[in-house]
Design a protein around this motif. Structure first.
Motif, short mmCIF file in Angstrom:
data_model
loop_
_atom_site.label_atom_id
_atom_site.label_comp_id
_atom_site.label_asym_id
_atom_site.label_seq_id
_atom_site.Cartn_x
_atom_site.Cartn_y
_atom_site.Cartn_z
N VAL A 80 0.85 -1.18 0.00
CA VAL A 80 0.00 0.00 0.00
C VAL A 80 0.88 1.23 0.00
CG1 VAL A 80 -1.79 1.27 1.23
CG2 VAL A 80 -1.79 -1.24 1.25
N TYR A 120 -7.42 10.60 4.84
CA TYR A 120 -6.82 9.83 3.76
C TYR A 120 -7.30 8.38 3.86
CZ TYR A 120 -3.59 13.82 3.44
OH TYR A 120 -3.06 15.07 3.32
N ASN A 122 -8.74 4.66 1.21
CA ASN A 122 -9.03 4.06 -0.09
C ASN A 122 -10.52 4.11 -0.35
OD1 ASN A 122 -9.07 2.63 -2.44
ND2 ASN A 122 -8.24 0.75 -1.60
N THR A 124 -11.61 4.97 -3.99
CA THR A 124 -11.81 4.76 -5.42
C THR A 124 -10.99 3.60 -5.98
OG1 THR A 124 -10.06 6.32 -6.04
CG2 THR A 124 -12.27 7.22 -5.69
N GLY A 125 -10.24 2.90 -5.14
CA GLY A 125 -9.45 1.77 -5.60
C GLY A 125 -8.21 2.14 -6.36
N PRO A 129 -3.77 6.67 -1.78
CA PRO A 129 -4.96 6.97 -0.96
C PRO A 129 -5.71 8.20 -1.49
CG PRO A 129 -3.04 6.56 0.42
CD PRO A 129 -2.53 6.68 -0.99
N ASP A 130 -7.01 8.16 -1.35
CA ASP A 130 -7.84 9.30 -1.71
C ASP A 130 -7.86 10.31 -0.57
OD1 ASP A 130 -8.75 8.15 -4.26
OD2 ASP A 130 -9.81 6.73 -3.00
N ARG A 150 -9.13 12.43 -5.92
CA ARG A 150 -8.49 11.18 -6.34
C ARG A 150 -7.23 11.50 -7.12
NH1 ARG A 150 -9.13 7.29 -10.85
NH2 ARG A 150 -8.95 5.17 -10.00
N GLY A 174 -13.99 1.80 3.26
CA GLY A 174 -13.95 1.94 1.82
C GLY A 174 -15.13 2.65 1.20
#
Length: 239
Positions: A80, A120, A122, A124-125, A129-130, A150, A174
């Motif tokens: 990650v 921060y 996840n 949008t995958g 990190p978004d 994103r 998520g």
């Protein structure tokens, strides 16, 4: 060894293997002895093997597990990418999707502290990190706008915007959870009448609504209503 050389019965001389005097008898006798010794040796080994465990037969142990093949690939944990701290205020000021009203309210509340919360996670995958940004007021910390960014091509792209009074977003397993306070007529800022909680999930390049929950708050408890006891009127002197 015994049996390989023997006395000559006819004259007392030793006769070697294959000697004409013995007529080949010594050779036959030596081969027979060798075969007998070999058989005895084999019987001795067999007896030694059968004596294992003292039961007369070979004791069999537990089944042997086949060894693990060496060189087999070991599963690797997913890597990650760590979150990189982003200047949220600068990002909002340069974002064309953010209204002028929000940009005008981006002023420090004390020294260099701005009324901005960042999260921060996840959503949008993506590989990175978004970023979720909530903008609030300085006085009562009421949300006035929430935004989701994103990372794309080493830049942040605005993929969600909600500029409503008393709105705030969080990341939950998520998913994006947006909470908005609902105020009735005469409600103080600290005591709304209820709230709407909407859960969004990223799908096909955008956030789609999955759940919506409405919570109505009881106004009869706490300091949310005016139903509490009132002080008795004061009687002036001389009345």
């Amino acid at each position: 060894m015994r049996g390989l050389r023997g006395p000559d019965r006819s004259g007392g001389k030793s006769v070697g293997r294959g000697s004409p005097a013995s007529g080949g008898t010594a050779s036959l006798t030596g081969g027979t002895v060798l075969a007998g010794l070999a058989g005895l040796a084999a019987l001795g080994l067999l007896a030694a093997g059968c004596s294992t465990g003292g039961t007369g037969t070979r004791d069999e142990g537990a089944a042997v597990t086949a060894p693990v093949e060496r060189g087999a690939p070991t599963p690797k944990a997913s890597v990650v990418t760590p979150a990189t701290t982003v200047d949220a205020v600068a990002l909002l000021r340069t974002d064309p999707k953010v209204s002028r009203r929000i940009k005008a309210d981006l002023k420090p509340c004390a020294e260099d502290t701005y009324p901005v919360d960042t999260s921060y996670g996840n959503l949008t995958g993506g590989a990175a990190p978004d970023l979720v940004v909530n903008v609030m007021t300085c006085g009562d910390a009421v949300g006035i706008g929430t935004f989701v960014y994103r990372e794309k091509n080493r830049a942040y792209e605005n993929v969600f915007t909600a500029e409503e009074p008393a709105v705030y977003s969080t990341i939950d397993r998520g998913e994006l959870v947006v909470t908005q306070q609902v105020y009735g007529k005469g409600d103080p800022v600290t005591y709304p009448s209820g709230e709407d909680v909407v859960t969004y999930r990223w799908s096909d390049g955008r956030f789609t609504e999955r759940y919506r929950v409405r919570n109505d708050f009881n106004r009869a408890v706490g300091n949310g209503g005016d139903n509490g006891p009132k002080p008795a009127p004061t009687v002036a002197d001389g009345d």
